[in-house]
Scaffold this active site. Structure first.
Site, PDB file in Angstrom:
ATOM      1  N   GLY A 127       0.790  -1.218   0.000  1.00 45.76           N
ATOM      2  CA  GLY A 127       0.000   0.000   0.000  1.00 45.76           C
ATOM      3  C   GLY A 127       0.821   1.264   0.000  1.00 45.76           C
ATOM      4  N   GLU A 183       3.853  -2.813   8.158  1.00 50.25           N
ATOM      5  CA  GLU A 183       4.979  -3.421   7.428  1.00 50.25           C
ATOM      6  C   GLU A 183       6.261  -3.174   8.212  1.00 50.25           C
ATOM      7  OE1 GLU A 183       3.705  -3.713   2.800  1.00 50.25           O
ATOM      8  OE2 GLU A 183       4.361  -1.740   3.427  1.00 50.25           O
ATOM      9  N   HIS A 237      13.802  -7.700  -1.745  1.00 46.01           N
ATOM     10  CA  HIS A 237      12.637  -8.054  -0.929  1.00 46.01           C
ATOM     11  C   HIS A 237      12.816  -9.491  -0.464  1.00 46.01           C
ATOM     12  CE1 HIS A 237       8.538  -8.555   0.424  1.00 46.01           C
ATOM     13  NE2 HIS A 237       8.237  -7.316   0.076  1.00 46.01           N
ATOM     14  N   ARG A 260      14.075  -4.200   5.790  1.00 46.74           N
ATOM     15  CA  ARG A 260      14.155  -5.187   4.712  1.00 46.74           C
ATOM     16  C   ARG A 260      15.562  -5.685   4.430  1.00 46.74           C
ATOM     17  NH1 ARG A 260       9.993  -3.319   0.121  1.00 46.74           N
ATOM     18  NH2 ARG A 260       8.303  -3.892   1.522  1.00 46.74           N
ATOM     19  N   HIS A 303      14.002  -5.643  -5.817  1.00 47.43           N
ATOM     20  CA  HIS A 303      12.621  -5.173  -5.724  1.00 47.43           C
ATOM     21  C   HIS A 303      12.497  -3.676  -5.961  1.00 47.43           C
ATOM     22  CE1 HIS A 303       8.507  -5.116  -4.212  1.00 47.43           C
ATOM     23  NE2 HIS A 303       8.835  -4.219  -3.298  1.00 47.43           N
ATOM     24  N   ARG A 331      14.885   1.713   1.547  1.00 45.03           N
ATOM     25  CA  ARG A 331      13.549   2.319   1.568  1.00 45.03           C
ATOM     26  C   ARG A 331      12.655   1.677   2.617  1.00 45.03           C
ATOM     27  NH1 ARG A 331       8.602   0.823  -1.315  1.00 45.03           N
ATOM     28  NH2 ARG A 331       9.799  -1.045  -1.777  1.00 45.03           N
ATOM     29  N   SER A 388       7.313   4.240  -1.493  1.00 43.27           N
ATOM     30  CA  SER A 388       7.594   4.611  -2.885  1.00 43.27           C
ATOM     31  C   SER A 388       6.344   5.045  -3.633  1.00 43.27           C
ATOM     32  CB  SER A 388       8.291   3.476  -3.628  1.00 43.27           C
ATOM     33  OG  SER A 388       7.724   2.262  -3.278  1.00 43.27           O
ATOM     34  N   LEU A 389       5.217   4.386  -3.394  1.00 39.02           N
ATOM     35  CA  LEU A 389       3.987   4.889  -4.024  1.00 39.02           C
ATOM     36  C   LEU A 389       3.713   6.293  -3.492  1.00 39.02           C
ATOM     37  CD1 LEU A 389       1.707   1.693  -3.895  1.00 39.02           C
ATOM     38  CD2 LEU A 389       2.836   2.669  -5.897  1.00 39.02           C
TER      39      LEU A 389
HETATM   40  P1  FAD Z   1       6.284   2.360 -12.867  1.00 44.86           P
HETATM   41  O1  FAD Z   1       4.985   2.178 -12.197  1.00 44.86           O
HETATM   42  O2  FAD Z   1       7.191   1.185 -12.907  1.00 44.86           O
HETATM   43  O3  FAD Z   1       5.974   2.837 -14.367  1.00 44.86           O
HETATM   44  C1  FAD Z   1       7.018   2.960 -15.305  1.00 44.86           C
HETATM   45  C2  FAD Z   1       6.432   3.405 -16.640  1.00 44.86           C
HETATM   46  O4  FAD Z   1       7.506   3.814 -17.480  1.00 44.86           O
HETATM   47  C3  FAD Z   1       5.685   2.339 -17.426  1.00 44.86           C
HETATM   48  O5  FAD Z   1       4.531   2.915 -17.977  1.00 44.86           O
HETATM   49  C4  FAD Z   1       6.646   1.963 -18.572  1.00 44.86           C
HETATM   50  O6  FAD Z   1       5.979   1.542 -19.734  1.00 44.86           O
HETATM   51  C5  FAD Z   1       7.294   3.308 -18.795  1.00 44.86           C
HETATM   52  N1  FAD Z   1       8.589   3.303 -19.480  1.00 44.86           N
HETATM   53  C6  FAD Z   1       9.783   2.847 -19.035  1.00 44.86           C
HETATM   54  N2  FAD Z   1      10.752   3.105 -19.946  1.00 44.86           N
HETATM   55  C7  FAD Z   1      10.152   3.747 -20.974  1.00 44.86           C
HETATM   56  C8  FAD Z   1      10.609   4.289 -22.215  1.00 44.86           C
HETATM   57  N3  FAD Z   1      11.898   4.246 -22.561  1.00 44.86           N
HETATM   58  N4  FAD Z   1       9.697   4.863 -23.041  1.00 44.86           N
HETATM   59  C9  FAD Z   1       8.399   4.925 -22.704  1.00 44.86           C
HETATM   60  N5  FAD Z   1       7.910   4.460 -21.530  1.00 44.86           N
HETATM   61  C10 FAD Z   1       8.782   3.875 -20.693  1.00 44.86           C
HETATM   62  N6  FAD Z   1       5.749   0.426  -3.326  1.00 44.86           N
HETATM   63  C11 FAD Z   1       4.967   0.864  -2.326  1.00 44.86           C
HETATM   64  O7  FAD Z   1       5.085   2.024  -1.924  1.00 44.86           O
HETATM   65  N7  FAD Z   1       4.034   0.047  -1.791  1.00 44.86           N
HETATM   66  C12 FAD Z   1       3.847  -1.228  -2.189  1.00 44.86           C
HETATM   67  O8  FAD Z   1       2.988  -1.928  -1.681  1.00 44.86           O
HETATM   68  C13 FAD Z   1       4.677  -1.722  -3.222  1.00 44.86           C
HETATM   69  N8  FAD Z   1       4.553  -3.001  -3.655  1.00 44.86           N
HETATM   70  C14 FAD Z   1       5.297  -3.407  -4.738  1.00 44.86           C
HETATM   71  C15 FAD Z   1       5.094  -4.684  -5.245  1.00 44.86           C
HETATM   72  C16 FAD Z   1       5.780  -5.100  -6.372  1.00 44.86           C
HETATM   73  C17 FAD Z   1       5.559  -6.481  -6.923  1.00 44.86           C
HETATM   74  C18 FAD Z   1       6.697  -4.216  -6.997  1.00 44.86           C
HETATM   75  C19 FAD Z   1       7.448  -4.648  -8.218  1.00 44.86           C
HETATM   76  C20 FAD Z   1       6.926  -2.957  -6.476  1.00 44.86           C
HETATM   77  C21 FAD Z   1       6.223  -2.540  -5.346  1.00 44.86           C
HETATM   78  N9  FAD Z   1       6.406  -1.270  -4.816  1.00 44.86           N
HETATM   79  C22 FAD Z   1       5.617  -0.838  -3.791  1.00 44.86           C
HETATM   80  C23 FAD Z   1       7.259  -0.294  -5.498  1.00 44.86           C
HETATM   81  C24 FAD Z   1       6.377   0.635  -6.341  1.00 44.86           C
HETATM   82  O9  FAD Z   1       5.359  -0.125  -6.944  1.00 44.86           O
HETATM   83  C25 FAD Z   1       7.169   1.343  -7.430  1.00 44.86           C
HETATM   84  O10 FAD Z   1       8.315   1.950  -6.885  1.00 44.86           O
HETATM   85  C26 FAD Z   1       6.315   2.448  -8.079  1.00 44.86           C
HETATM   86  O11 FAD Z   1       5.086   1.914  -8.501  1.00 44.86           O
HETATM   87  C27 FAD Z   1       7.055   3.041  -9.252  1.00 44.86           C
HETATM   88  O12 FAD Z   1       6.177   3.887  -9.940  1.00 44.86           O
HETATM   89  P2  FAD Z   1       6.699   4.698 -11.190  1.00 44.86           P
HETATM   90  O13 FAD Z   1       5.562   5.507 -11.671  1.00 44.86           O
HETATM   91  O14 FAD Z   1       7.955   5.376 -10.831  1.00 44.86           O
HETATM   92  O15 FAD Z   1       7.107   3.577 -12.261  1.00 44.86           O
HETATM   93  C1  SIN Z   2       5.137  -5.365  -0.020  1.00 45.15           C
HETATM   94  O1  SIN Z   2       3.916  -5.359  -0.073  1.00 45.15           O
HETATM   95  O2  SIN Z   2       5.824  -6.124   0.661  1.00 45.15           O
HETATM   96  C2  SIN Z   2       5.854  -4.382  -0.872  1.00 45.15           C
HETATM   97  C3  SIN Z   2       5.763  -3.077  -0.214  1.00 45.15           C
HETATM   98  C4  SIN Z   2       6.817  -2.183  -0.787  1.00 45.15           C
HETATM   99  O3  SIN Z   2       7.653  -2.607  -1.560  1.00 45.15           O
HETATM  100  O4  SIN Z   2       6.809  -1.013  -0.400  1.00 45.15           O
END
Ligand code: FAD
Ligand code: SIN
Length: 507
Positions: free
Chosen positions: A52, A117, A232, A273, A332, A367, A372-373
Site C-alpha cells: 500500500g 509493514e 525483498h 528489509r 525489488h 527504503r 515509494s507509491l
Molecule cells: P512504474 O509504475 O514502474 O511505471 C514505469 C512506466 O515507465 C511504465 O509505464 C513503462 O511503460 C514506462 N517506461 C519505461 N521506460 C520507458 C521508455 N523508454 N519509453 C516509454 N515508456 C517507458 N511500493 C509501495 O510504496 N508500496 C507497495 O505496496 C509496493 N509493492 C510493490 C510490489 C511489487 C511487486 C513491486 C514490483 C513494487 C512494489 N512497490 C511498492 C514499489 C512501487 O510499486 C514502485 O516503486 C512504483 O510503482 C514506481 O512507480 P513509477 O511511476 O515510478 O514507475
Molecule cells: C510489499 O507489499 O511487501 C511491498 C511493499 C513495498 O515494496 O513497499
C-alpha cells in the site's frame, strides 16, 4: 534511421505508472503527452504493488513518527528535509488519490483500514482490495488521465533518446507504431520506474531495466547512489520469472520466516528489509531452504486479507493456510536514481524525474516499505505544480500519429540475459571487490546497450562504496563508515566516473 518531427505542445512525460500519470493529471488544464512503452495498463511496477501507501493517518501516529522511521531505515543516507516534506504530505496525498477515484479499504464508518509493514512503528499502510493496492491506483489514475482532455496518452511508444542542445532539453526521440518521431519540447519528465529487470531474481516487470537512468546519463544528468538496491525477502520461489511477491504485510499479520527444519531464520521478521534479506541469504548460503510460514498467523484469515497472493500461491501448488511458502530474496526497488530536487529538476535544464527512477533523498540506503507509491504521487504532483509556476502557455498536446496501435513487443536482446547474469552475480544481496571488478570489466563492453550501461554504472558505484550500508552489503567491508556520503555519477562526459557528496548538499 530517418524520423519526422512533431511539436509535443507541452511537456513529454515518459512513463505511465503512478508518478507519470499523477504529474499529467495535476498539470491539467495545461497540455502534456504521456508515453507508455506498451499498452497503458502494462509494464508498470505500480500495477503490481501489494502492501500500500504509507501515510500517518491513524490514531496515535503523526508525520514526525513517519519521518523518524524513514530516516532510521535509510541508514544515514536520507535527506532529512526531504523526508519531512514528503512524509508530511502523505495524508493529503491519500485525499488527492481518493478525489481521483481510488477506493481504499475502509471500515463501515469510513475510517481507513491500516496495515503494518517492516520497520514502521505504527500501523500506517493504506491499502486497497486487501493486497491489490497498485492495481486499484493504476485503474483510478488511468481513468483520471483518460477523462482529462489536456492529457494525450501515447501507447506502444518508447523513448530512445533525450535530445539536448546548449540550452538544455529540446525534444525526445520516440519509437512508435508509425515509425521514429522527434517529439519537440523543452520539458521532459522521466517517470520510467525501476531496474529489477537487470537482476536474475526480481519482483519487477522484466521491462523495468533502468531505461530512464540510461536516457538521463546519456543526456548529461547526474545519477546518485546507484549501488543502493533493495532486495525483498519474500518473493515466491516457484520457478516463475519475474517472481510473484508475497507482501511484507503478511509478516505484518504475524507470518514468520523458517527453514526446512522449522527453525526461525530471523527473530523479528519485521526488521528493516535489508536486515531480513541478509539473514535469509545467510540461511540459503548455509544450504537451507527458506519458507514464509503463515499457517498460524494470519492462518485462516489469509484469503480474506490477501486474496490475490493466496491465488498466486495456490496457482503454484502451495496453500498458504496449510503449507509454508518457499521464498527467496529478489531485487525489488532501486533507492538510487536521477538526482533531483523537490520540483523534480535534474541538473540538465528542462529534464525532470519522478517516481522510482528519481533520487530525491527520501529513501536513503534502504527504503521504508510503502514509501515509494507515496513518493511517486507526492513528487509527481510537485513536478506539475512547478510547471504551473513557470507559466506555460495553454495549448494542445500532440496526438499519437500511430493511435493506440500495438507494436509487437521486441524480444529482449541477448545482451539483457548476459547483463542479468553478471549484475546478479556481482551486485546481489552480498558483494565484494573481486566480483564487482569482474562484472565491471564484462559490462564495460556492453555499454552501447542501455541495460549494459546501467549495469556498468551500478557495479562501478558499488565498487566505490567501500563500506556496508543499507541495501549495499560488502563482505570485504562489513562495517558502516563513520561519514555517510552520497555517491554521484556525473553525466556521460563526467570524469571521474564516481564522486562523493555530503548529506544535505543542495540539489
Ligand atoms: P512504474 O509504475 O514502474 O511505471 C514505469 C512506466 O515507465 C511504465 O509505464 C513503462 O511503460 C514506462 N517506461 C519505461 N521506460 C520507458 C521508455 N523508454 N519509453 C516509454 N515508456 C517507458 N511500493 C509501495 O510504496 N508500496 C507497495 O505496496 C509496493 N509493492 C510493490 C510490489 C511489487 C511487486 C513491486 C514490483 C513494487 C512494489 N512497490 C511498492 C514499489 C512501487 O510499486 C514502485 O516503486 C512504483 O510503482 C514506481 O512507480 P513509477 O511511476 O515510478 O514507475
Ligand atoms: C510489499 O507489499 O511487501 C511491498 C511493499 C513495498 O515494496 O513497499
Amino acid at each position: 534511421m530517418s524520423s519526422k518531427a512533431i511539436e509535443a505542445g507541452g511537456p513529454v512525460i515518459i512513463g505511465a505508472g503512478l508518478a507519470g500519470l499523477t504529474a499529467a493529471v495535476e498539470l491539467s488544464p495545461l497540455p502534456c503527452v504521456v508515453l507508455s512503452a506498451g499498452q497503458i495498463s502494462t509494464g508498470t511496477s505500480t500495477g503490481w504493488a501489494q502492501g500500500g501507501v504509507a501515510a500517518s493517518v491513524g490514531v496515535g501516529d503523526d508525520a514526525a513518527l513517519h519521518t523518524a522511521d524513514t530516516i532510521a531505515a535509510g541508514a544515514g543516507l536520507c535527506e532529512p528535509d526531504v523526508v519531512a516534506a514528503i512524509t508530511g504530505s502523505a495524508p493529503s496525498a491519500i485525499e488527492w488519490l481518493t478525489a481521483q477515484g481510488a477506493e481504499f479499504d475502509r471500515d463501515g464508518d469510513g475510517t481507513l483500514r491500516l496495515g503494518l509493514e517492516g520497520a514502521h512503528s505504527r500501523r500506517r499502510i493504506v491499502h486497497a482490495m486487501g493486497d491489490s493496492t497498485g492495481a486499484e491506483l493504476l485503474r483510478a489514475m488511468i481513468a483520471a488521465a483518460r477523462r482529462t482532455p489536456s492529457v494525450q496518452l501515447w501507447e506502444y511508444t518508447t523513448a530512445t533518446e533525450i535530445l539536448t542542445d546548449e540550452s538544455g532539453v529540446v525534444g525526445v526521440l520516440v519509437r512508435t507504431g508509425a515509425g521514429v518521431i522527434e517529439l519537440r519540447t523543452n520539458t521532459v519528465l522521466l517517470a520510467t520506474g525501476g531496474i529489477g529487470g537487470l537482476f536474475g531474481h526480481t519482483t519487477n516487470p522484466l521491462t523495468s531495466r533502468g531505461q530512464g537512468l540510461a536516457l538521463a546519463h546519456r543526456a548529461g544528468a547526474t545519477l546518485r547512489d546507484l549501488e543502493m538496491v533493495q532486495f525483498h525477502p519474500t518473493a515466491l520461489d516457484v520457478g516463475i520469472d519475474p517472481m510473484p511477491l508475497v507482501s511484507e504485510a503478511v509478516r505484518g499479520e504475524g507470518a514468520i520466516l523458517i527453514d526446512e527444519t522449522g527453525q526461525r531464520v530471523i527473530e523479528n521478521p519485521l526488521s528493516a528489509r535489508d536486515v531480513v534479506s541478509r539473514a535469509e541469504w545467510a540461511a540459503l548460503q548455509a544450504g537451507h531452504q527458506v519458507f514464509l510460514d503463515a499457517r498460524e498467523h494470519p492462518g485462516a484469515k489469509f484469503d480474506e486479507l490477501f486474496a490475490s497472493i493466496a491465488a498466486s500461491a495456490r496457482e503454484s501448488g502451495f496453500d498458504p493456510i496449510t503449507q509454508p511458502l518457499p521464498v527467496h530474496p529478489a531485487a525489488h526497488y532501486h533507492m538510487g536514481g536521477v538526482k533531483v530536487d523537490l520540483s523534480g529538476r535534474t541538473d540538465v535544464p528542462g529534464l525532470y524525474a519522478a517516481g522510482e527512477v528519481a533520487s530525491t533523498g527520501l529513501h536513503g540506503a534502504n527504503r521504508l516499505a510503502s514509501n515509494s507509491l507515496l513518493e511517486a504521487v507526492v513528487c509527481g504532483r510537485w513536478v506539475a505544480q512547478h510547471w504551473h509556476s513557470l507559466g506555460f502557455e495553454p495549448g494542445i498536446a500532440a496526438q499519437s500519429p500511430a493511435g493506440p496501435r500495438s507494436v509487437p513487443e521486441a524480444k529482449p536482446a541477448p545482451v539483457v540475459a548476459q547483463v542479468r547474469r553478471v549484475v546478479s552475480a556481482a551486485a546481489g544481496v552480498l558483494r565484494d571487490r573481486e566480483g564487482l571488478l569482474a562484472a565491471q570489466a564484462e559490462l564495460a563492453g556492453l555499454r552501447h546497450h542501455n541495460a549494459g550501461l546501467v549495469g556498468y554504472l551500478l557495479v562501478s558505484a558499488a565498487l566505490e562504496r567501500t563500506e556496508s550500508r543499507g541495501g549495499h552489503a560488502r563482505t570485504d567491508f562489513p562495517n558502516t563508515g563513520t561519514a555517510a556520503e552520497h555517491l554521484l555519477v556525473p553525466g556521460a562526459s563526467g570524469v571521474p566516473l564516481v564522486i562523493s557528496e555530503p548529506i544535505g548538499a543542495v540539489a
